[in-house]
Design an enzyme around this catalytic site. Structure first.
Site, PDB file in Angstrom:
ATOM      1  CD  GLU A  52     -22.427 -11.827   2.469  1.00  0.00           C
ATOM      2  OE1 GLU A  52     -22.332 -11.899   1.228  1.00  0.00           O
ATOM      3  OE2 GLU A  52     -22.588 -12.821   3.196  1.00  0.00           O
ATOM      4  CB  ALA A 107     -22.239 -12.527  -5.542  1.00  0.00           C
ATOM      5  CD  GLU A 153     -27.211 -13.176   0.443  1.00  0.00           C
ATOM      6  OE1 GLU A 153     -28.155 -12.806   1.184  1.00  0.00           O
ATOM      7  OE2 GLU A 153     -26.089 -12.639   0.466  1.00  0.00           O
ATOM      8  N   GLY A 180     -23.993  -9.929  -1.250  1.00  0.00           N
ATOM      9  CA  GLY A 180     -22.536  -9.733  -1.199  1.00  0.00           C
ATOM     10  C   GLY A 180     -22.172  -8.251  -1.090  1.00  0.00           C
TER      11      GLY A 180
END
Ligand code: DAK
Length: 258
Positions: free
Chosen positions: A112, A66, A132, A109
């Site tokens: 993911e 992200a 993260e 992300g």
């Protein structure tokens, strides 16, 4: 689907290929990109002339996570109001098969997102990770749940708690990806597989996908809810601010446990 700013789309017969297209930021998933991605995938999902979809980035990165610049200053209320998870849920609900073609960085992300896909084909250059923790947070879009199911608790725990990357070969050995292929053919192999699936009955494919996903769906939903609450909570910490600021300032973070 006209005027795509962060994506590129190619069609070939029954197969549509969606390219994440923010190369300078290693395809970091900003809000605009996620909006476009979800809208595009849903449109393709409803289009009878499409039977299988491939999701890819470029050789250097599938996606490096992200977009940290958009999260760095956020507090839990901001994150809650943005309700980004609703978009990820829409990807989870796609009916048609979605194949990830992964090369280079597939992180946070990005990893993911690849795990939201039904099948993953990796280039030998691919690197997977949930880093993260290094910026003071934890996976928020299903990483703790899907990675653990895919590769087992011991390996997932090490990846999630240290942020270490694994290679494409390791990802294959651990069961995260379907296969590893030479860098020159990762996309064409994924597209070949998509064409193979597209030649089957679309109704049978849809129902079969749904049935395979049912294996863990109810447990998955409980797990996702738990993960989301913990993820939001971290935006109330000084360590999240420090971790993300340190990344953007290109320095090592000083975590204080606050
Ligand atoms: N966000 C923003 N910018 C990024 C980025 C990211 N995740 N990753 C890379 N970039 C940018 C860099 O800042 C740099 O920009 P400039 O300095 O050129 O302006 C450019 O991309 C190239 O990156 P590097 O210069 O760092 O390239 P290197 O080859 O040296 O290193 C790297 C590549 C991938 C190892 C490194 O860029 C890196 O560590 N990137 C961050 C990886 C990371 O921490 N990813 C996890 C982010 S957190 C949610 C859903 C999902 C998530 C959260 C919420 N909801 C639904 C609420 C997910 C969270 C995450 O993914």
């Amino acid at each position: 689907m006209t005027n795509l700013q962060f994506l590129r789309l190619e069609r070939d017969g029954y197969v549509a290929t969606v390219f994440l297209n923010r190369p300078k930021q290693l395809n970091a998933l900003n809000i605009g990109l996620m909006d476009e991605l979800v809208a595009t995938l849903e449109e393709l999902d409803c289009d009878d002339s499409v039977r299988a979809m491939v999701l890819t980035g470029n050789e250097k990165a599938f996606a490096a996570g992200a977009d940290i610049t958009e999260m760095a200053g956020a507090d839990p209320t901001t994150m809650l109001k943005r309700d980004q998870f609703a978009k990820w849920d829409r990807i989870r609900k796609l009916k048609k098969p979605l194949i990830a073609a992964v090369s280079g960085f597939c992180l946070g992300g990005g990893c993911e997102l690849a795990m939201h896909c039904d099948i993953m084909i990796a280039s030998e250059t691919a690197q997977f990770g949930q880093p993260e923790i290094k910026i003071g947070v934890m996976p928020g879009a299903g990483g703790t749940q899907r990675l653990t199911r895919a590769i087992g608790k011991a390996r997932a725990m090490e990846m999630v708690l240290t942020g270490k990357f694994i290679s494409a070969q390791e990802a294959y050995q651990f069961g995260l990806v379907n296969r590893v292929v030479p860098a020159e053919v990762y996309l064409s192999e994924a597209q070949k597989l998509a064409h193979e699936i597209a030649a089957m009955s679309p109704v049978a494919v849809r129902l079969a996908k749904e049935a395979v996903l049912k294996v863990y769906e109810s447990f998955l939903l409980d797990g996702l809810e738990f993960e989301r609450k913990n993820f939001y909570l971290l935006f109330a910490t000084e360590d999240q601010k420090e971790g993300m600021a340190a990344f953007l300032e290109k320095r090592a973070p000083q975590f204080k446990g606050k």
